[in-house]
Each structure stands twice: as structure tokens, then as C-alpha cells.
Design a protein around this motif. Structure first.
Motif, PDB file in Angstrom:
ATOM      1  N   LEU B   7     -21.085  -1.164  20.854  1.00  0.00           N
ATOM      2  CA  LEU B   7     -20.646  -0.449  22.050  1.00  0.00           C
ATOM      3  C   LEU B   7     -19.443   0.414  21.691  1.00  0.00           C
ATOM      4  O   LEU B   7     -18.401  -0.119  21.293  1.00  0.00           O
ATOM      5  CB  LEU B   7     -20.253  -1.448  23.140  1.00  0.00           C
ATOM      6  N   PRO B   8     -19.560   1.733  21.807  1.00  0.00           N
ATOM      7  CA  PRO B   8     -18.448   2.611  21.417  1.00  0.00           C
ATOM      8  C   PRO B   8     -17.366   2.665  22.490  1.00  0.00           C
ATOM      9  O   PRO B   8     -17.659   2.642  23.681  1.00  0.00           O
ATOM     10  CB  PRO B   8     -19.116   3.972  21.266  1.00  0.00           C
ATOM     11  N   ILE B   9     -16.130   2.710  22.052  1.00  0.00           N
ATOM     12  CA  ILE B   9     -14.987   2.873  22.959  1.00  0.00           C
ATOM     13  C   ILE B   9     -14.166   4.040  22.427  1.00  0.00           C
ATOM     14  O   ILE B   9     -13.710   4.014  21.287  1.00  0.00           O
ATOM     15  CB  ILE B   9     -14.133   1.592  23.015  1.00  0.00           C
ATOM     16  N   GLN B  10     -14.019   5.058  23.254  1.00  0.00           N
ATOM     17  CA  GLN B  10     -13.326   6.262  22.794  1.00  0.00           C
ATOM     18  C   GLN B  10     -12.296   6.666  23.835  1.00  0.00           C
ATOM     19  O   GLN B  10     -12.606   6.793  25.019  1.00  0.00           O
ATOM     20  CB  GLN B  10     -14.332   7.393  22.601  1.00  0.00           C
ATOM     21  N   THR B  11     -11.054   6.826  23.394  1.00  0.00           N
ATOM     22  CA  THR B  11      -9.997   7.257  24.315  1.00  0.00           C
ATOM     23  C   THR B  11      -9.280   8.448  23.703  1.00  0.00           C
ATOM     24  O   THR B  11      -9.606   8.876  22.599  1.00  0.00           O
ATOM     25  CB  THR B  11      -8.971   6.133  24.551  1.00  0.00           C
ATOM     26  N   ALA B  12      -8.282   8.943  24.418  1.00  0.00           N
ATOM     27  CA  ALA B  12      -7.507  10.079  23.916  1.00  0.00           C
ATOM     28  C   ALA B  12      -6.867   9.756  22.570  1.00  0.00           C
ATOM     29  O   ALA B  12      -6.706  10.621  21.720  1.00  0.00           O
ATOM     30  CB  ALA B  12      -6.434  10.464  24.930  1.00  0.00           C
ATOM     31  N   SER B  13      -6.524   8.483  22.350  1.00  0.00           N
ATOM     32  CA  SER B  13      -5.760   8.157  21.142  1.00  0.00           C
ATOM     33  C   SER B  13      -6.505   7.275  20.151  1.00  0.00           C
ATOM     34  O   SER B  13      -5.981   7.000  19.076  1.00  0.00           O
ATOM     35  CB  SER B  13      -4.448   7.468  21.535  1.00  0.00           C
ATOM     36  N   ALA B  14      -7.709   6.824  20.479  1.00  0.00           N
ATOM     37  CA  ALA B  14      -8.366   5.871  19.587  1.00  0.00           C
ATOM     38  C   ALA B  14      -9.881   5.900  19.754  1.00  0.00           C
ATOM     39  O   ALA B  14     -10.396   6.289  20.800  1.00  0.00           O
ATOM     40  CB  ALA B  14      -7.863   4.451  19.860  1.00  0.00           C
ATOM     41  N   ALA B  15     -10.577   5.492  18.701  1.00  0.00           N
ATOM     42  CA  ALA B  15     -12.031   5.336  18.763  1.00  0.00           C
ATOM     43  C   ALA B  15     -12.392   4.094  17.962  1.00  0.00           C
ATOM     44  O   ALA B  15     -11.996   3.967  16.804  1.00  0.00           O
ATOM     45  CB  ALA B  15     -12.726   6.561  18.186  1.00  0.00           C
ATOM     46  N   TYR B  16     -13.086   3.173  18.604  1.00  0.00           N
ATOM     47  CA  TYR B  16     -13.480   1.953  17.915  1.00  0.00           C
ATOM     48  C   TYR B  16     -14.719   1.394  18.589  1.00  0.00           C
ATOM     49  O   TYR B  16     -15.237   2.002  19.522  1.00  0.00           O
ATOM     50  CB  TYR B  16     -12.338   0.929  17.885  1.00  0.00           C
ATOM     51  N   SER B  17     -15.225   0.274  18.087  1.00  0.00           N
ATOM     52  CA  SER B  17     -16.442  -0.297  18.645  1.00  0.00           C
ATOM     53  C   SER B  17     -16.261  -1.756  18.999  1.00  0.00           C
ATOM     54  O   SER B  17     -15.440  -2.450  18.407  1.00  0.00           O
ATOM     55  CB  SER B  17     -17.599  -0.197  17.633  1.00  0.00           C
ATOM     56  N   MET B  18     -17.034  -2.192  19.971  1.00  0.00           N
ATOM     57  CA  MET B  18     -17.243  -3.618  20.139  1.00  0.00           C
ATOM     58  C   MET B  18     -18.596  -3.955  19.537  1.00  0.00           C
ATOM     59  O   MET B  18     -19.603  -3.304  19.846  1.00  0.00           O
ATOM     60  CB  MET B  18     -17.240  -4.039  21.608  1.00  0.00           C
ATOM     61  N   LEU B  19     -18.622  -4.944  18.648  1.00  0.00           N
ATOM     62  CA  LEU B  19     -19.886  -5.498  18.168  1.00  0.00           C
ATOM     63  C   LEU B  19     -20.177  -6.724  19.014  1.00  0.00           C
ATOM     64  O   LEU B  19     -19.335  -7.620  19.122  1.00  0.00           O
ATOM     65  CB  LEU B  19     -19.774  -5.889  16.698  1.00  0.00           C
TER      66      LEU B  19
END
Lengths: 366, 366
Positions: B7-19
Motif C-alpha cells: 500500500l503506497p503512502i505519499q505525502t509532500a515530504s515522504a513516500a513509503y509503503s505499508m506491506l
């Protein structure tokens, strides 16, 4: 109102100014209005009892009778730069109803600035704040650049944030009540700025040592402005200390070790950095800094007048320096001087080299 | 290895995933390698004694015998979410030689995640960290979005930072050891996500209440994935809670007040939010939420099973809510529901309206 210089500070994440001049303090409310607008905001000033006793009247003179800031007191001294003190201040903010729109004013020296800036960084996950530095060290160095934080028992500034003020108001008039040792301590940080980045500033301090120590306004203002210009230039290129910014730590590896071993009570920060720079010069001398430069720097440091060092062994200093946070991934980063006005960061300084430099720089026996 | 959702999580300052998937925990070292590379890094896991007793064997099974993380323990419970506990952890990091290249792993529920994330935010002004949430509440809500922090005596989460993890690893298998009350508490936050943003999720929880309470894997995984998708969507539009993100606080004004007045010991956070949502529904009913929706929501909340409320008066709850940090510039921001799946933030809810809603929602007398 006397002449006000506006020094711009621009980084990847922030843009603000230092206003520098004599007797600016009474105009603070006007400058706050310029930045934060007409909408009423709640201001909280964090200061020390000593500073507030001396300067509260001037500080408050420009505020409307019912519009002054609430006052939070933090006792002076590096040993109050801890999470417990920060929590007490945060609790006072909460009790007084401070919210996300409130603004903090750091009115004091480096400790007040670091703690207040960190409080602003983490109270409700971030408030605006401004710096009104009252020591020379805070005016030339710590009020600019966005580093905030507190100490752990294990070391200095191990807890903190990058959080820039919206304004720095540096009133040279406030320095009139500063003890001579505090002036000297600030001049060591300016000397450092010249050594690592600007030969002209180094030579200016060298030539005007006597005038600076007696706080001759024009010389002092020039040194503050040049120190801030250098720091802003370095920080603008490397806000988060990925590389270049490390050169600002020249003299700090051993300076921090001295402070830690004396529990932040023996010397002022700038004085510890003065001793630390002597060590860094000796280490640099073995790695290519010309002897003429090295000797000249040692004379300039000594001319400012270093206080005598507490009784410490070179070995204990080396061990304390090993825990310094300038180690990344287990590697010690050391700032060496290539020549007056130019520094570089190396990671191959051995324990033995550092030990020898400590002995020479601090004039300790074998 | 069972199916893993990313599950991708993208914000103004960061991009990461939840597995997200079942029995992912043993593969943790492989995922760490994917993100942080082959260069050896030092890992520090912060966890509770209870979680570590249950899951350390699986957690460590994928690490090389000499490559496992150092373990720091934080006792369970919201009352340990304080600066003093954080300072103890920081001191342990420093003593163990953690540096700017070290990586923290939060392995636990919401408290562990919030404290570890904040520790990562401020230790040496910022380390990387990852979240391995072990409660349903942490998996559906608190491990995602970058909010970290601790409580003050004066209120919850009053000290903190925005600091995103580099990865969230949500292993639904770990939930098997969770007490039923913890499952219910997590489902309240998911119900909230549906209420404010996605009618379909609300209806799914409504239809599958019984299966979810007995932790039927497929339903639970769907609810986690949808909750995280909603949170990521909201946070991507408003990372710093300037506007939209406030809707995530639906039910939290009074939920936080309940927690504060019971000193964070009476109810689980999700349970307090469950009660708080009842209040928010009653306030919304007076402002246009259709009665059919309001009644249906109250039934869904009650179907999840709210524990009985400690003895509190409406007036004390109102006063406690007044200090909530969702007040900005002296204005109370309140999240009201317009209809199931859509919320808005209002600033004109009067004390009297809130008082009446507290009485109705909590079934308190006049």
C-alpha cells in the motif's frame, strides 16, 4: 533609531533575516507585526531571570500595556539544557493555553535559544518562534542556522530538531551588560568562522583583538555581520549537515569533550571551542597546514585570552570525543584546516593522531 | 509466503509503503535490506516486554546470528508515553553508540510507534525508522501518517514531530495474540475512517462486525487495507493538518478528554474514540446529519461493544476538551459528520452544544 543591517538567511527549507544594530530591542513589537501580521497572536517569551531583570523594561516598552508576552523563565546555564526543563516549559505553555498559533520568543544566550527553538519545534508539533540573542556567541553563531536541541547525560545536543526562527533580532546594545568572558567566548566562534571560510574575517579579528575585547561597537558589529554571513552561506549549501556544514564544527570535537567531562560547568562553550581549536590546529599541522599559519592561529587564539583548563587527561578526552555525534556509521569525521580560510572534513584521523594533537594543543604532558 | 499487499503512502515530504499480509515478520531482514541497502547498519528495536516475550523468536529468525538488532524495552501503557521514558531510551541509544546512520524499529502498538518515531525524529536531529505495528489500532491508523510524539500532564500528544517511517510492515499474524478489547479498539478507528471518508468501508464493518471481532483474516485484512488507503489519501492532501487532515480527529475531541481525565488508564484509545464518536454523532445530528444516519452509526458503534465509561461529569469533559490542541488561535475546531462518508471541520460549535452532545452521546443525565 540607529542604522539597522538586514542580513538574509536562506536555506532549502526556510528564509528569514537577522536584523542587526544598536538599541533595536524597543522596536520588537513593530518587527513582530511586520512578520506575523495584524491578527492578534499570543506571544510567549522564554528568558533567564538575569536577562529579564536587566532588560525586561526595554523589552516590554514597545508593547501595548495589555499586549505584552507571557514570560517563562529558564535558569541560566548549560546544565539546564535538558528534557526535564523543556517539559516544565511545555507544561507552562499548555497551562497558559498556548496553541498552534502562539509564537515563542527566545530572549537570551545560546542555551535559551536552543531550548526555546526546540520547544517551538515540538510543542504541538511545531510553533513559529523568533530569536533575540543576548550574548555575543548567540548573535554570531547559535541564533542562526536552525539547529535546536538539548543535552543528554551522554553528550551535548544529542536530542534536537532543525527548526528555523522566523526572525533574528540582534541588538548590540544588549551586549553592554555582558561579562568580558562572554565576549571572549563569542569571539572564539567568530574566529572559527574566519578560519574555516574567510581569511579576511580572521585577519580583522587578529588586527582588532583589543578593540573587540572592549566591545568597540563598530568593530563588533562588523564581526557579527561577517560571522553570520559566513554561517548563512555554509548553511544555505547544506542545511542538514550532509557534508559542508560539518566544517562549522571545527574545534568542536574536543571542545564538546571538554564540556562533557566538566559537566558543562567549567568553561563557557566558546572557551571550550577555543581550546578545541588549538587541538584541531595541531592535528591539521601534521596533515599539511603550514607551520606559519598554525603558529599564527595559536597566537590569535591566545591573544583573545583562554581561561586555564580544568585538570583532564588526554586519554579521557579522547574517549569522550569518541562518543561525539559527529561520528556517522562508526566513522569519526574530523574538521581539519588546510590553510587559513579553508577547511575540509576527513574521516581517517586515527585515535593516536588525535591523542597527540590533544597533548600538544592543550599543553598536556605525555 | 502468503500474498503481500503493498500500500503506497505519499505525502509532500515522504513516500513509503505499508506491506500487509500474514506471517511477514520473519522476512523483516530482507525488507530492511531492500530499503537500506547492503552497507551494514545498526538496528535498534524498541518494543514492550510483553510483545518481545511473544514474538522475539519469529522477529529474530531471519537475522544472521550476529546481525540482530539491539533491543530497548519500553513498558506497555499510555502513561509511559512521556519525555522521561524517551530520555531513558535516548540515553540507552547513546550508551550503545547509536549514531546518525543507525535505524530504529518500532515493534509494538501505538505507544511504541509514537515514542519510537519521536525518538527517531529527535535523536541526533533525525534517524531513519520503520514501523512494525503489532496492534490492530497501530496497523489501521497510528503507524501511518508521520505523527509522532508523547503526552504532557496537560494533555495528549502535546509534544511531537512529523516524522515518517521508511517502511511499515503490518503482519496480521501478529494480531493472533491480541486481546479482544484491542481488536475492538482498532475497529473503532477503522469505523471512523469509513464514517469520514468512505461509506463502503463503514458498511463493510457494519456487515462483518461479528467476523471482524473474531479476527477472520480476510475481513480484517480488507479493513486494514481500506483504513490505510483512506488515511494515506487524507494525509497526502494535507500532511501538516492545515485543513482536511483534521477530519481524522472525528470523535477525538471528547475521546482525548476522556483519556486525560482517566489519566490514560481507564480505556484504550480506540475505546475512548468510540465514546467520543457517539458525542460527535449527537453534535452532528443537531447540525444536519440525518437521524437515520445518526441512529445507524450509533448502532454500529454499540455493535462493536463499548466498555462502560468511568464516572465523569459532562462539565469536566467539556473543560478538558477546551484544552485540546485542535484549538488554533483560541478557536475550537470540531469535526462534524455531514452524512456517512463525509465530514467537515467547523469552528462555531458552542460550549453549550458540545455539553448537550456529551450528555446525549455518553448517556449522562442532566
Amino acid at each position: 533609531m540607529s542604522r539597522v543591517r538586514t542580513l538574509p538567511i536562506q536555506t532549502a527549507s526556510a528564509a528569514y533575516s537577522m536584523l542587526l544594530g544598536e538599541d533595536l530591542l524597543a522596536d520588537l513589537p513593530q518587527h513582530l507585526g511586520d512578520i506575523f501580521g495584524e491578527r492578534p497572536r499570543r506571544y510567549f517569551v522564554v528568558t533567564s531571570p538575569e536577562i529579564w531583570a536587566l532588560w525586561s523594561e526595554v523589552f516590554l516598552s514597545g508593547f501595548a500595556a495589555d499586549g505584552g508576552p507571557a514570560v517563562l523563565l529558564l535558569p541560566a546555564g548549560e546544565h539546564h539544557k535538558r528534557l526535564a526543563a523543556l517539559e516544565r516549559l511545555a507544561q507552562q505553555l499548555a497551562t497558559a493555553g498556548a496553541d498552534r498559533g502562539s509564537i515563542l520568543i527566545a530572549f537570551g544566550g545560546g542555551v535559551i535559544g536552543d531550548v526555546t527553538g526546540f520547544l517551538a519545534a515540538i510543542y504541538m508539533r511545531g510553533l513559529d518562534f523568533i530569536q533575540v540573542p543576548t550574548t555575543l556567541l548567540a548573535q554570531v553563531d547559535s541564533s542562526v542556522g536552525g539547529k535546536t536541541g538539548v543535552n543528554l547525560a551522554a553528550g551535548k545536543n544529542l536530542i534536537g530538531s532543525f527548526h528555523h526562527p522566523r526572525l533574528v533580532l540582534a541588538d548590540t546594545g544588549v551586549l553592554r551588560t555582558l561579562p568580558p568572558a562572554e565576549v571572549r567566548a563569542g569571539l572564539f566562534e567568530s574566529l572559527k568562522a574566519g578560519l574555516i571560510y574567510d581569511r579576511a574575517l580572521f585577519e580583522f579579528i587578529e588586527r582588532h583583538t583589543e578593540a573587540l575585547l572592549r566591545q568597540e561597537t563598530e568593530s563588533l558589529t562588523h564581526v557579527i555581520a561577517e560571522s553570520v554571513r559566513i554561517k548563512a552561506c555554509v548553511v544555505s549549501q547544506d542545511e542538514r549537515e550532509a557534508g559542508l556544514r560539518m566544517i562549522l564544527n571545527f574545534g568542536h570535537t574536543v571542545g564538546h569533550a571538554i564540556e562533557a567531562l566538566t559537566h558543562y560547568r567549567g568553561l563557557l562553550h566558546g572557551e571550550a571551542v577555543g581550546w578545541g581549536m588549538r587541538v584541531a590546529v595541531e592535528a591539521s599541522r601534521k596533515r599539511g597546514l603550514p607551520d606559519t599559519d598554525a603558529d599564527r592561529i595559536l597566537r590569535a587564539i591566545d591573544a583573545l585570552g583562554l581561561p586555564s583548563l580544568p585538570r583532564l587527561t588526554a586519554r579521557r578526552l579522547l574517549n569522550a570525543a569518541a562518543g561525539d555525534k559527529k561520528r556517522i556509521g562508526g566513522i569519526r569525521h574530523f574538521v581539519q584546516l588546510d590553510r587559513i580560510g579553508q577547511a575540509s572534513v576527513v574521516n581517517d584521523l586515527s585515535d593516536d593522531e588525535l591523542l597527540q594533537a590533544i597533548r600538544r594543543g592543550l599543553k598536556l604532558g605525555q
